[in-house]
Design a protein around this motif. Structure first.
Motif, PDB file in Angstrom:
ATOM      1  N   ASP A   1      -2.093   5.419   5.723  1.00 53.44           N
ATOM      2  CA  ASP A   1      -1.853   7.092   6.147  1.00 53.44           C
ATOM      3  C   ASP A   1      -1.463   7.710   7.374  1.00 53.44           C
ATOM      4  O   ASP A   1      -0.907   8.890   7.242  1.00 53.44           O
ATOM      5  CB  ASP A   1      -3.998   7.088   6.646  1.00 53.44           C
ATOM      6  CG  ASP A   1      -4.250   6.614   5.628  1.00 53.44           C
ATOM      7  OD1 ASP A   1      -4.463   6.205   4.263  1.00 53.44           O
ATOM      8  OD2 ASP A   1      -6.212   6.221   5.958  1.00 53.44           O
TER       9      ASP A   1
ATOM     10  N   SER B   1       0.494  -1.045   0.117  1.00 51.69           N
ATOM     11  CA  SER B   1      -0.115  -0.198   0.217  1.00 51.69           C
ATOM     12  C   SER B   1       0.969   1.524   0.185  1.00 51.69           C
ATOM     13  O   SER B   1       0.238   1.991  -0.341  1.00 51.69           O
ATOM     14  CB  SER B   1      -0.919   0.148   1.117  1.00 51.69           C
ATOM     15  OG  SER B   1      -0.176   0.149   2.272  1.00 51.69           O
TER      16      SER B   1
ATOM     17  N   ASP C   1      -4.742   0.460   6.407  1.00 55.53           N
ATOM     18  CA  ASP C   1      -4.578   1.736   5.740  1.00 55.53           C
ATOM     19  C   ASP C   1      -4.752   2.536   6.758  1.00 55.53           C
ATOM     20  O   ASP C   1      -3.852   3.722   6.845  1.00 55.53           O
ATOM     21  CB  ASP C   1      -6.019   1.581   6.275  1.00 55.53           C
ATOM     22  CG  ASP C   1      -6.801   1.014   4.616  1.00 55.53           C
ATOM     23  OD1 ASP C   1      -5.977   0.834   3.598  1.00 55.53           O
ATOM     24  OD2 ASP C   1      -8.024   0.318   4.603  1.00 55.53           O
TER      25      ASP C   1
END
Length: 270
Positions: free
Chosen positions: A259, A22, A255
């Protein structure tokens, strides 16, 4: 000249690959499944390279795991003061199981009956079933139900034995999940194979949020016992709970880490 890297500590190869996918491909990453050797001097954190016998600079740390001798390592991260997820001071403050629970009991609405304490070599003869807890491991380790005279071998917390259903409230950022725990014997607060998501108890959610805020944790899991009469009892605070047992939690963890890195760390590489 070595380029500062992101350090992932406590993840195996497959977990690291899931987290790494990611992030931008050009961001340098180094990882260690166990506690690595480090050097901190003049505000510069360096970590032992797994490929070569040398130390390389680290720009940020993502830490996940409980290790036998990690207290001093966490203290070093606090001394460093660089970007670290979760916040190292909160991890350090909550690493020892008994002090961490005592802090939470002072805050929780569901502290329940008073707990007891035994020094090593001191005995107790309970008149009702009790549970003895010692050491700093979680997952059902270092616990014993005592129904007859018992002598402590280590500093030991003693609490009443609570019958009922064990539940865990896991909080990651502002996201929350409630999990039914399924230990196979009297130790019900264990994340066994039958653990499953369940509807959220709003009062337990509020209690977990209050403890999160007071302890400064970015992630935590509170274990509660819900008695047959509906009373809730706080049993334990997990400062590094499992995040891989449920796909939705694991994705949410990825996530949150992504972030945080994109907001706090990655721009420094550009």
């Amino acid at each position: 000249m070595d380029v500062p890297r992101l350090a992932f500590i406590g993840f195996d190869a497959s977990e690291l690959a899931f987290l790494r996918e990611s992030l931008p491909a050009d961001v340098p990453v180094m990882a260690s499944e166990m506690l690595p050797r480090i050097r901190l001097m003049d505000g510069r954190l360096e970590m032992e390279s797994p490929l070569r016998d040398r130390l390389v600079p680290i720009s940020a740390v993502v830490f996940h795991g409980i290790f036998e001798h990690d207290l001093d390592f966490l203290a070093a991260l606090v001394l460093w003061g660089g970007p670290c997820f979760p916040a190292p001071q909160a991890m350090l403050d909550c690493r020892l199981r008994l002090p961490g629970l005592v802090r939470a009991l002072a805050i929780s609405r569901f502290a329940g009956p008073p707990r007891g304490f035994l020094s090593p070599g001191v005995s107790v003869a309970p008149t009702t079933p009790q549970v003895a807890k010692w050491g700093n491991w979680h997952c059902g380790e270092n616990k014993e139900r005592i129904d007859s005279p018992w002598t402590a071998h280590e500093p030991t917390l003693v609490e009443p034995f609570f019958a009922g259903d064990a539940v865990r409230v896991l909080m990651l950022g502002e996201q929350m999940w409630q999990i039914r725990l399924t230990g196979t014997d009297w130790r019900k607060s264990v994340h066994g194979p039958g653990a499953a998501m369940m509807p959220m108890d709003a009062e337990l959610a509020d209690d977990t949020r209050t403890i999160r805020d007071a302890l400064g944790l970015s992630i935590l899991a509170n274990d509660y016992m819900v008695t047959p009469t509906g009373e809730r009892r706080l049993l334990e605070v997990n400062h590094i709970p499992s995040v891989t047992c449920f796909p939705e939690v694991w994705r949410a963890y990825r996530d949150v880490v992504r972030d945080w890195l994109m907001r706090m760390v990655i721009p420094t590489f550009r």
